[in-house]
Write a protein that holds these residues in place. Structure first.
Motif, mmCIF file in Angstrom:
data_model
loop_
_atom_site.group_PDB
_atom_site.id
_atom_site.type_symbol
_atom_site.label_atom_id
_atom_site.label_comp_id
_atom_site.label_asym_id
_atom_site.label_seq_id
_atom_site.Cartn_x
_atom_site.Cartn_y
_atom_site.Cartn_z
ATOM 1 N N GLU A 173 0.843 -1.195 0.000
ATOM 2 C CA GLU A 173 0.000 0.000 0.000
ATOM 3 C C GLU A 173 0.877 1.243 0.000
ATOM 4 O O GLU A 173 1.946 1.263 0.612
ATOM 5 N N ALA A 174 0.410 2.264 -0.694
ATOM 6 C CA ALA A 174 1.214 3.478 -0.845
ATOM 7 C C ALA A 174 1.457 4.167 0.490
ATOM 8 O O ALA A 174 2.544 4.663 0.760
ATOM 9 N N GLU A 175 0.426 4.175 1.345
ATOM 10 C CA GLU A 175 0.565 4.861 2.628
ATOM 11 C C GLU A 175 -0.061 4.023 3.734
ATOM 12 O O GLU A 175 -0.968 3.223 3.503
ATOM 13 N N GLN A 176 0.413 4.235 4.935
ATOM 14 C CA GLN A 176 -0.186 3.591 6.092
ATOM 15 C C GLN A 176 -1.530 4.246 6.405
ATOM 16 O O GLN A 176 -1.722 5.440 6.145
ATOM 17 N N PRO A 177 -2.454 3.503 7.010
ATOM 18 C CA PRO A 177 -3.705 4.126 7.460
ATOM 19 C C PRO A 177 -3.408 5.215 8.483
ATOM 20 O O PRO A 177 -2.543 5.057 9.343
ATOM 21 N N ALA A 178 -4.126 6.323 8.378
ATOM 22 C CA ALA A 178 -3.882 7.439 9.293
ATOM 23 C C ALA A 178 -4.102 7.027 10.750
ATOM 24 O O ALA A 178 -3.379 7.465 11.648
ATOM 25 N N ALA A 179 -5.098 6.151 10.971
ATOM 26 C CA ALA A 179 -5.393 5.721 12.345
ATOM 27 C C ALA A 179 -4.243 4.924 12.927
ATOM 28 O O ALA A 179 -3.980 4.980 14.134
ATOM 29 N N LEU A 180 -3.540 4.178 12.096
ATOM 30 C CA LEU A 180 -2.404 3.386 12.579
ATOM 31 C C LEU A 180 -1.313 4.309 13.110
ATOM 32 O O LEU A 180 -0.785 4.099 14.200
ATOM 33 N N VAL A 181 -0.978 5.325 12.330
ATOM 34 C CA VAL A 181 0.077 6.254 12.742
ATOM 35 C C VAL A 181 -0.350 7.031 13.978
ATOM 36 O O VAL A 181 0.461 7.340 14.858
ATOM 37 N N LYS A 182 -1.656 7.309 14.082
ATOM 38 C CA LYS A 182 -2.166 8.064 15.223
ATOM 39 C C LYS A 182 -2.058 7.256 16.522
ATOM 40 O O LYS A 182 -1.613 7.777 17.551
ATOM 41 N N HIS A 183 -2.486 5.992 16.458
ATOM 42 C CA HIS A 183 -2.502 5.170 17.672
ATOM 43 C C HIS A 183 -1.169 4.476 17.959
ATOM 44 O O HIS A 183 -0.881 4.123 19.100
ATOM 45 N N PRO A 205 2.357 5.503 16.834
ATOM 46 C CA PRO A 205 3.355 6.337 16.136
ATOM 47 C C PRO A 205 4.698 5.636 15.930
ATOM 48 O O PRO A 205 5.399 5.924 14.967
ATOM 49 N N ASP A 206 5.033 4.702 16.823
ATOM 50 C CA ASP A 206 6.312 3.998 16.681
ATOM 51 C C ASP A 206 6.313 3.046 15.488
ATOM 52 O O ASP A 206 7.384 2.598 15.060
ATOM 53 N N ALA A 207 5.118 2.738 14.974
ATOM 54 C CA ALA A 207 5.014 1.797 13.855
ATOM 55 C C ALA A 207 5.008 2.511 12.503
ATOM 56 O O ALA A 207 4.804 1.870 11.470
ATOM 57 N N LYS A 208 5.253 3.787 12.502
ATOM 58 C CA LYS A 208 5.278 4.518 11.242
ATOM 59 C C LYS A 208 6.370 3.957 10.333
ATOM 60 O O LYS A 208 7.469 3.649 10.779
ATOM 61 N N THR A 209 6.048 3.807 9.072
ATOM 62 C CA THR A 209 6.988 3.206 8.128
ATOM 63 C C THR A 209 8.254 4.054 8.011
ATOM 64 O O THR A 209 8.177 5.227 7.622
#
Length: 272
Positions: free
Chosen positions: A165-175, A177-181
């Motif tokens: 996927e081009a981008e991570q789901p916004a909710a994933l990065v929100k909840h 943040p350490d898992a940001k690609t």
């Protein structure tokens, strides 16, 4: 007196077990939300139906040849097949001349029988696919047994190849943040920790050309190479299925025979 004490001890342990189960249930209710990004946003492999599935499954040799074409055109630059010999490709429907031509394209570093020195030479049908020389950090895994080494097997490979996927789901990065690609990695919900270092190998339709005229869509290429990797991991699958069916038939026959013998031997005695 001893009997009464035994009853109370039994009741105590029963009550303790019930309380433990109740407490665990309560805690599961409180902790229902996953605590990791992978648990919250990771995906189970998609369903993938292959001709080799099931106890009566057989390989689709046309699909295996297409999958080999995808491996050669897309995967071979990074991933090796060190447990597969060129000669075994005859099982895919290639004739000896074609196998010899495929092998000759490879460079094999082997001992010269005359000088005893290690030299490069063209591959032979008896050779295995050579290892891939990789300059980066962390060599990509050999794919020979990959469908056996990954939970989900071919379905996991197919899902991984089609799951970028081009981008991570916004909710994933929100909840989480350490898992940001991280920079230089790619988001794929089918990968263990969601972020994978390998860029998407299959990027567009027509990336390879199929000799049988099948349209080489991204989805089709992912299915075909997944089927091919099932074969590399278990080339004897068809024979195993055949032997299994034969033994099931034999056991069924002997069971019926034993039952008939039992009826014949005991028929007269039961009559008395």
């Amino acid at each position: 007196m001893i009997r009464i004490i035994s009853i109370f001890v039994g009741l105590f342990f029963t009550a303790s077990l019930l309380w433990s189960l109740t407490w665990d249930t309560i805690q599961l209710g409180k902790d229902g939300l996953p605590h990791t990004a992978a648990a919250a946003y990771g995906e189970h492999p998609k369903k993938l139906a292959l001709a080799s599935d099931g106890p009566f499954g057989k390989f689709d040799t046309a699909q295996l040849q297409r999958g080999f074409a995808v491996y050669q055109g897309v995967c071979a630059s990074c991933h090796s097949l060190q447990h597969v010999s060129f000669g075994s490709l005859e099982a895919l429907g290639y004739n000896p001349a074609e196998v010899k031509a495929i092998a000759a394209k490879a460079t094999i570093n082997a001992k010269d029988p005359l000088s005893g020195e290690m030299k490069d030479r063209p591959g032979l049908p008896a050779d295995h696919f050579p290892p891939v020389v990789y300059a980066g950090k962390g060599a990509p895994p050999d794919l020979s047994l990959i469908t056996k080494a990954r939970h989900g097997g071919s379905a996991y490979i197919y899902s991984l190849l089609t799951g970028y996927e081009a981008e991570q789901p916004a909710a994933l990065v929100k909840h989480f943040p350490d898992a940001k690609t991280p920079e230089g990695m790619y988001f794929n919900p089918y990968f263990g920790n969601l972020n994978i270092a390998m860029p998407a190998p299959i990027t567009s339709d027509g990336q390879v050309t199929y000799n049988d005229g099948t349209a080489a869509t991204k989805d089709q290429m992912a299915k075909d190479v997944s089927a091919f990797l099932v074969w590399t991991a278990e080339p004897e699958l068809e024979k195993r299925h055949q032997v299994g069916v034969w033994w099931l038939g034999f056991l069924l026959f002997t069971t019926v025979l034993a039952y008939m013998a039992y009826r014949n031997v005991w028929a007269e005695k039961k009559g008395h």
